[in-house]
Motif scaffolding. Structure first.
Motif, short mmCIF file in Angstrom:
data_model
loop_
_atom_site.label_atom_id
_atom_site.label_comp_id
_atom_site.label_asym_id
_atom_site.label_seq_id
_atom_site.Cartn_x
_atom_site.Cartn_y
_atom_site.Cartn_z
N ASN A 1 89.96 -13.46 88.46
CA ASN A 1 89.12 -12.90 87.41
C ASN A 1 89.95 -12.24 86.32
O ASN A 1 89.54 -12.21 85.15
CB ASN A 1 88.14 -11.90 88.02
CG ASN A 1 87.00 -12.58 88.74
OD1 ASN A 1 86.03 -13.03 88.14
ND2 ASN A 1 87.12 -12.69 90.06
N SER B 1 76.97 -13.86 87.20
CA SER B 1 78.06 -13.87 88.18
C SER B 1 77.53 -14.10 89.59
O SER B 1 78.12 -14.84 90.38
CB SER B 1 78.83 -12.55 88.12
OG SER B 1 79.50 -12.40 86.90
N TRP C 1 79.77 -10.83 91.42
CA TRP C 1 80.18 -12.08 92.07
C TRP C 1 80.27 -11.87 93.58
O TRP C 1 79.77 -12.69 94.36
CB TRP C 1 81.53 -12.53 91.51
CG TRP C 1 82.19 -13.64 92.26
CD1 TRP C 1 82.87 -13.54 93.44
CD2 TRP C 1 82.21 -15.03 91.91
NE1 TRP C 1 83.33 -14.78 93.85
CE2 TRP C 1 82.93 -15.71 92.93
CE3 TRP C 1 81.70 -15.77 90.85
CZ2 TRP C 1 83.16 -17.09 92.90
CZ3 TRP C 1 81.93 -17.14 90.81
CH2 TRP C 1 82.64 -17.78 91.83
N ASP D 1 82.52 -8.91 88.04
CA ASP D 1 83.23 -9.44 89.21
C ASP D 1 82.64 -8.86 90.49
O ASP D 1 82.55 -9.54 91.52
CB ASP D 1 84.71 -9.11 89.10
CG ASP D 1 85.51 -9.64 90.27
OD1 ASP D 1 85.16 -10.72 90.78
OD2 ASP D 1 86.49 -8.99 90.68
N TYR E 1 83.55 -6.16 82.45
CA TYR E 1 83.94 -7.45 83.00
C TYR E 1 84.26 -7.33 84.49
O TYR E 1 83.89 -8.20 85.29
CB TYR E 1 85.16 -8.00 82.25
CG TYR E 1 85.38 -9.47 82.49
CD1 TYR E 1 84.81 -10.41 81.66
CD2 TYR E 1 86.14 -9.91 83.57
CE1 TYR E 1 84.99 -11.77 81.89
CE2 TYR E 1 86.33 -11.26 83.81
CZ TYR E 1 85.75 -12.18 82.95
OH TYR E 1 85.92 -13.51 83.20
N THR F 1 80.47 -20.61 80.93
CA THR F 1 81.55 -19.67 80.61
C THR F 1 81.40 -19.03 79.23
O THR F 1 81.72 -17.84 79.06
CB THR F 1 82.91 -20.38 80.72
OG1 THR F 1 83.08 -20.88 82.05
CG2 THR F 1 84.05 -19.43 80.40
N TYR G 1 90.73 -14.46 83.30
CA TYR G 1 89.75 -14.52 82.22
C TYR G 1 89.98 -13.37 81.23
O TYR G 1 89.95 -13.56 80.01
CB TYR G 1 88.32 -14.44 82.78
CG TYR G 1 87.83 -15.71 83.43
CD1 TYR G 1 87.20 -16.70 82.67
CD2 TYR G 1 88.00 -15.93 84.79
CE1 TYR G 1 86.75 -17.87 83.27
CE2 TYR G 1 87.55 -17.10 85.39
CZ TYR G 1 86.92 -18.06 84.62
OH TYR G 1 86.48 -19.22 85.21
N ASN H 1 91.03 -12.92 94.44
CA ASN H 1 89.85 -12.87 93.59
C ASN H 1 90.09 -11.97 92.38
O ASN H 1 89.69 -12.28 91.25
CB ASN H 1 88.65 -12.34 94.38
CG ASN H 1 87.41 -12.19 93.52
OD1 ASN H 1 86.87 -13.15 92.99
ND2 ASN H 1 86.95 -10.96 93.36
N SER H 2 90.78 -10.86 92.61
CA SER H 2 91.10 -9.95 91.51
C SER H 2 91.98 -10.65 90.48
O SER H 2 91.76 -10.55 89.27
CB SER H 2 91.80 -8.71 92.05
OG SER H 2 92.13 -7.82 91.01
N SER I 1 90.43 -22.49 82.15
CA SER I 1 89.55 -22.76 83.28
C SER I 1 89.62 -24.23 83.69
O SER I 1 89.57 -24.55 84.87
CB SER I 1 88.11 -22.37 82.91
OG SER I 1 87.24 -22.54 84.00
#
Length: 508
Positions: free
Chosen positions: A383, A33, A157, A154, A150, A131, A386, A379-380, A406
């Motif tokens: 992610n 990430s 990231w 993030d 997960y 990915t 996914y 951003n939340s 994606s």
């Protein structure tokens, strides 16, 4: 006749628990990430520098430099997802890491703008091509720790984003953009070495008919965690289905979800990367508004703006908004349904863009606060796409679903630079209005999502036998008792055999 005790993959992974093996995966996920974030955030600071290095390139060409990365990601996301379901997550992840390292270095030695354009296209292809590494890790992590791991990835990231801004502040003024690009290419080599030590996914083995390999891998994982496999036999109850076939995304059960998620992927990608690029561009607009800070190139109308220390500090500040998005998402996930989470995040992000309409262009402090919260929620949500996509679709098509989502999302990424880096300099309010419309429509789509995955186990087949509805209104009393007895088989008890201490530690 004595019945044989059986268990499925989800029960087995939960029984093995979260131990040393999963920690290794979690570290690799975090490192990956960070690497991906460095490559993507590089785009937000390298554009102004290239306009100083090559004075002839226009705003449109700078936007194209960013869009070509998303074009590569669109191709890589689709192809890697399908290939990973057919040939394995690990193998495709290794190939993508090689491509990322090679073309990351090629960017650093690029003699012309066109060379940079081609190199960054392949970098985008490789970033999206990794990915399946996320899918591989996701399928090894027990259900009670899956979301936490997960979301922590993030967080890494955001750490990678902050790291590239710090490196840019230290390297760009003295050593130039080539060294910075070269530094960003090194982590890809580390990822390649780490993937070499990872096994293939047992879910992939089962879905592709390689039952013995799946059992062998599970035994190794259990041994690494000082645990044993559940008693009984691993049984794959699914009928044969072609792995990686996109047609299953339009199965009657998933058709509506696929259509709605397609737009939500586009709006999430458009919104998140748009606000990242817009963050930098609003700084240059403020400098143009305050003409004393603008430096006009004498050869043409292109303006060369080197980001200063205060600009980098502002970028780092807004990135902390993404880091706050991690505990925010962790707070929402156990308390709200997946549909509600998307509605909340889209709606709040839309409100912040509406506020931005009324803020003066030279009010950098207020703009930084707005982009801080905008990046937090966008951003939340990006992610979260996914997470939700991997939960909705079954194993036989999971990587393909994430890859297709994606891929579709990169359409938003391709368009975002032309809006955030080019149009904003000519029509500021129209630019903000576009973001309000696109993100607001994403909230509307979330309202109509048909599948709620909160508290549900991952499905193995498109029509999982656990999901087959059995009507009871026409059953006799004897049939009802038989049905209850069949339901209370040993399979249902394996979830309760999880290590409660491990579960408690991971949850905390």
């Amino acid at each position: 006749m004595e019945s044989t005790v059986t268990y499925n993959l989800e029960q087995c992974i939960d029984h093995i628990g979260f131990g040393r093996f999963q920690w290794r995966f979690a570290i690799i996920l975090g490192f990956f990430s960070m690497t991906e974030a460095m490559e993507m955030m590089l785009l937000s600071i390298i554009g102004p520098v290239l306009q100083c290095y090559w004075p002839d390139i226009t705003d449109f060409q700078v936007a194209s430099l960013t869009s070509c990365v998303f074009f590569g990601m669109m191709i890589g996301a689709l192809s890697s997802g399908i290939l990973a379901d057919k040939y394995g997550r690990r193998r495709i992840g290794m190939i993508s890491s090689v491509i990322l390292a090679v073309f990351g270095v090629a960017t650093a030695i690029a003699p012309t703008y066109n060379w940079v354009l081609v190199s960054r296209t392949f970098v985008g292809l490789a970033v999206a091509g990794e990915t399946p590494v996320f899918t591989l890790a996701y399928e090894y992590i027990p259900s009670f720790a899956r979301i936490v791991c997960y979301v922590c990835a993030d967080l890494c990231w955001s750490i990678g984003s902050i790291l590239i801004y710090i490196l840019g502040m230290l390297i760009l003024p003295s050593y130039g953009w080539r060294l910075l690009t070269l530094v960003c290419a090194f982590p890809a080599i580390m990822i390649l070495l780490l993937i070499c030590f990872l096994p293939e996914s047992p879910r992939y083995y089962v879905a592709s008919g390689q039952q013995e390999k799946a059992e062998h891998v599970l035994q190794k994982v259990a041994a690494a965690n000082n645990r044993s496999l559940p008693e009984g036999k691993l049984v794959d109850k699914q009928a044969y289905e072609e792995c990686g076939s996109i047609k299953y995304l339009f199965h009657a059960r998933y058709r509506r979800s696929t259509v709605l998620l397609a737009y939500m992927w586009i709006s999430s990608c458009f919104g998140y990367y748009g606000i990242v690029l817009l963050n930098t561009e609003l700084m240059t607009l403020a400098k143009e508004t305050n003409s004393s800070h603008a430096v006009l190139n004498t050869t043409n109308s292109t303006k060369c703006h080197m980001l200063g220390t205060n600009d980098y500090i502002s970028l780092i500040f807004t990135t902390f908004g993404e880091m706050l998005g991690v505990p925010f998402l962790l707070f929402l996930i156990p308390r709200m349904g997946r549909r509600s989470i998307s509605i909340v995040q889209y709606s709040i992000a839309t409100v912040w863009f509406i506020v931005l309409l009324f803020v003066p262009r030279n009010a950098l402090t207020i703009i930084s606060i707005i982009t801080f919260f905008g990046r937090l929620f966008l951003n939340s949500q990006f992610n979260f796409m996914y997470i939700y996509t991997m939960e909705v679709y079954p194993t036989v098509v999971r990587s393909a679903a994430v890859g297709c989502g994606s891929t579709i999302g990169r359409i938003g990424g391709i368009l975002a630079p032309y809006i955030a880096q080019a149009l904003v300099k000519r029509a500021y309010h129209a630019t903000i209005g576009i973001y309000i419309a696109v993100i607001g429509l994403g909230a509307l789509c979330a309202c109509f999502l048909p599948i709620e995955t909160k508290g549900q186990s991952l499905k193995q087949a498109v029509v999982d036998t656990d999901d087959v509805w059995k009507p009871t209104e026409h059953l006799t009393e004897s049939s009802r008792l038989t049905s209850v007895d069949e339901k209370n088989t040993p399979n249902e008890g394996y979830e309760s055999t999880m290590d409660e201490k491990t579960k408690k530690n991971i949850t905390e």
